[in-house]
Design an enzyme around this catalytic site. Sequence first.
Site, mmCIF file in Angstrom:
data_model
loop_
_atom_site.group_PDB
_atom_site.id
_atom_site.type_symbol
_atom_site.label_atom_id
_atom_site.label_comp_id
_atom_site.label_asym_id
_atom_site.label_seq_id
_atom_site.Cartn_x
_atom_site.Cartn_y
_atom_site.Cartn_z
ATOM 1 N N THR A 179 -39.121 72.683 27.350
ATOM 2 C CA THR A 179 -40.343 71.879 28.513
ATOM 3 C C THR A 179 -40.539 71.112 29.470
ATOM 4 O OG1 THR A 179 -38.521 72.053 29.608
ATOM 5 C CG2 THR A 179 -37.487 70.712 28.466
ATOM 6 N N GLU A 213 -35.868 66.571 24.922
ATOM 7 C CA GLU A 213 -34.364 67.098 24.478
ATOM 8 C C GLU A 213 -33.762 66.484 23.294
ATOM 9 O OE1 GLU A 213 -35.654 67.428 26.699
ATOM 10 O OE2 GLU A 213 -34.787 68.533 28.672
ATOM 11 N N LYS A 227 -34.503 57.710 48.838
ATOM 12 C CA LYS A 227 -33.232 56.689 49.272
ATOM 13 C C LYS A 227 -33.051 56.689 50.190
ATOM 14 C CE LYS A 227 -28.926 58.213 47.650
ATOM 15 N NZ LYS A 227 -27.303 58.674 46.991
ATOM 16 N N TRP A 240 -31.233 53.020 47.300
ATOM 17 C CA TRP A 240 -32.663 53.323 46.240
ATOM 18 C C TRP A 240 -33.395 52.429 45.835
ATOM 19 C CZ3 TRP A 240 -29.605 55.775 40.885
ATOM 20 C CH2 TRP A 240 -28.952 56.677 41.183
HETATM 21 P P1 ADP Z 1 -41.034 66.916 30.339
HETATM 22 O O1 ADP Z 1 -39.618 67.030 30.652
HETATM 23 O O2 ADP Z 1 -41.500 68.304 30.666
HETATM 24 O O3 ADP Z 1 -42.049 66.281 31.362
HETATM 25 P P2 ADP Z 1 -40.434 65.279 28.787
HETATM 26 O O4 ADP Z 1 -41.459 65.044 27.426
HETATM 27 O O5 ADP Z 1 -39.387 66.263 27.692
HETATM 28 O O6 ADP Z 1 -41.864 66.622 29.322
HETATM 29 O O7 ADP Z 1 -39.942 64.414 29.250
HETATM 30 C C1 ADP Z 1 -39.012 63.678 29.211
HETATM 31 C C2 ADP Z 1 -38.522 62.725 30.397
HETATM 32 O O8 ADP Z 1 -40.552 61.571 30.256
HETATM 33 C C3 ADP Z 1 -37.960 61.425 30.189
HETATM 34 O O9 ADP Z 1 -36.393 62.534 30.762
HETATM 35 C C4 ADP Z 1 -37.919 60.535 31.082
HETATM 36 O O10 ADP Z 1 -38.424 60.652 32.431
HETATM 37 C C5 ADP Z 1 -39.655 60.216 31.415
HETATM 38 N N1 ADP Z 1 -40.207 59.364 30.366
HETATM 39 C C6 ADP Z 1 -40.197 58.934 28.934
HETATM 40 N N2 ADP Z 1 -40.168 58.399 28.692
HETATM 41 C C7 ADP Z 1 -40.643 57.061 28.840
HETATM 42 C C8 ADP Z 1 -40.609 55.593 29.822
HETATM 43 N N3 ADP Z 1 -40.928 54.995 28.867
HETATM 44 N N4 ADP Z 1 -40.319 55.369 31.128
HETATM 45 C C9 ADP Z 1 -39.540 55.411 31.451
HETATM 46 N N5 ADP Z 1 -39.420 57.496 31.287
HETATM 47 C C10 ADP Z 1 -40.157 58.250 30.679
#
Ligand code: ADP
Length: 537
Positions: free
Chosen positions: A184, A327, A432, A437
Site C-alpha cells: 500500500t 488489499e 468530527k 460527522w
Molecule cells: P492507498 O491506500 O495507498 O491510497 P489504495 O489504492 O489501496 O491505496 O487505496 C484504497 C482506498 O482508496 C480505499 O480504501 C478508499 O478509501 C479509496 N477509494 C478507492 N476508490 C474509491 C471511490 N470510488 N470512492 C471513494 N474512495 C475510494
Amino acid sequence: MITSTMQDAPLTITQLFRHGRTIHAESEIITYQGPGEPAHTATFGEIGDRVDCLASALTALGVESGDRVGTFMWNNQRHMEAYLAIPCMGAVLHTLNIRLFPDQLAFVVNHAADRVIIVDASIAPLLARVRDQLTTVEHIITCGEGDTSGLGDTIDYEELLAAESPGFDYPDLDERAAAAMCYTSGTTGNPKGVSYSHRSTYLHSLAVTSAQTLALSESERVLIIVPQFHANAWGMAYAGWWVGADLVMPQQYLQAGPITDVIESTRPTISGAVPTVLSDILHNRPDADLSSLKYIVCGGSAVPRSLMEAYDETFGVEVIQAWGMTETSPLGAIARVPKRDSSNDPMSWRSRTGRILPGVEVRICDDDGAPLPWDDEAQGEIEIRGPWITGAYYLEPTEEKFHDGWLRTGDVGSINSKGYIQISDRAKDVIKSGGEWISSVDLENTLMGHPAVREAAVVGVPDDRWDERPLACVVLGEDATATPAELTEYLTGKVAKWWLPERWAFVDEIPKTSVGKFSKKDLRALYSNGELAVENV
Ligand code: ADP
C-alpha cells in the site's frame, strides 16, 4: 457430502498466460514512445516467446521458486513480460511504486527481500538513490536507455533475452502460492504488503472481464493508465491478456497533452484512471478527440459527479466509478446503473461509490463491530471478504485490520438495499464536529461542481468550540475567481448548514500521494505549520 466429479485444475496465472499467447496470438501490446515517435507494437504470440526467454534468463541468474523479483517500471510491454514470466516460473512479482519516498522504497524492497529488480533505465536514478540500502538485491536488470551509472553492475534486459530461446518448462504450481505482491502507498506509517495468490489473481481476472464489471473482451483495446505498480493496474493487464484485448501502454506519457495523443493515435475503447488524471485531461485538453472510448473506469478516490457530467458533455465518454483497494486486488464494487431504475436519473446511481461485485461480500459495522442495516442511511466501517480479498498483511501482524475473517477497509459509508455502497470518508479523514460527522468527500464533490473550482480537498482542523471543523482548500481554474462567500452560497442548500466551512485556503495545487490522490496528511501538516494562507469567514 457427495463427492463431485469435477476435475481439480489449479487456478494459475500460467493458464491465463498460455491461453492468451495461443488463442489470442495476434492480439497486440502497443507501447507508446512519445509524441511524434512510432509506437512499439508486438503480438501476444511474439511476447509469449519473450516471456519464455525472460523465465529462462531469470532461472539462469539463480531465481528460484518463491523468490521475489521486483519491477521498477512504467506501464510497457517489458513490464507485461515480467508480469507473466515471474509468476509462471514460480517466483513472485513485486511491483515497486516508482513514486515512493526513498526511505519507503528501500523499506519495501528489503521487507519483501527482492533478489532481482528489473528497472526502466529512464528512472534508474530514482532507484540509484537507495541502491546502497538494498540488502537483498543481487542483480539489477535495466531496460532501454538512461543513466544507470548509480546502480553499480547491471545487466541489459535485451541482451539477457537474446541469450535465450523460446520454450520454457513452466512448473506445476499450487494455486494458493504467492504470485505477485504490492505494498500500500503507506499514507500512515510504513507501507504494508499484500501478496496475491495465483488463485486470487485468476478469480479476480474473471471478475474483471465480466460484463457486470469492466466487460473486457477480445473486441476491446484497453489503455492502461493506472500504473502497473498500483494494485496491478486494477487487474486490467492480466484480464486483458487472458481475453485477448489489445493493451496500450503509455509509459511515462501521462500528462494531459501526451496521454490524449496516445488516445487519438491508438484509439482505445476502454481505459481506467484516477480522478486527478481525468480532471487534468478535461481542463487542459477539452478539445481532445476521445470518441474511441466507450467508457473510462475511475476510482482510487471519490469521483465527483461534476467530473462525470463534464465527460458526458465535453467528450461524450461515460465515466464509470469503481471502488477498491490494494488489499482487494483491487476491484470490490462498481457503479453501473441497475436494470430497474425507477428514479429515471442514471447519474444518481453512477455517482455512488459502487455496487458490490459478484464474488465478494460487503457489510458495514458500527463502532462495536455490530453489522448495520442496508438502509442507505446507517454509517459504519465497510468490511469485505472473498477469494480475492487479503486475509493478512505480508509478515506484519495486524489483527486490528481484520474482524471475524472480514477485512476492515478503514472506509466509512452506507449501503442501500440493492448493494450500492456510498463512501462518505476514510475513517482517518472523517471530520468530527461537535460529536457529529461531516463527510469531507461530500463537501469536496459538491465544491468541485462549482464552475470556478478545479480541485477541492477538505480536512478537519482543531477547533476550540467544536473540536474539529472543516478547512476547505481550493484550486481555482485558470483565470477563474471565487470568494469564500460565493462558494459558501453555492454550498448552501446542497449540504447541511452546519457543514459549511468557516476556513478557506486558495492554493495553487493540492499535494498528491504517490498514486495521485489528495494527500490530506500533507494538507493537515501545512495547516498546522502555518504554511497555508487561511481566510476565516
Ligand atoms: P492507498 O491506500 O495507498 O491510497 P489504495 O489504492 O489501496 O491505496 O487505496 C484504497 C482506498 O482508496 C480505499 O480504501 C478508499 O478509501 C479509496 N477509494 C478507492 N476508490 C474509491 C471511490 N470510488 N470512492 C471513494 N474512495 C475510494
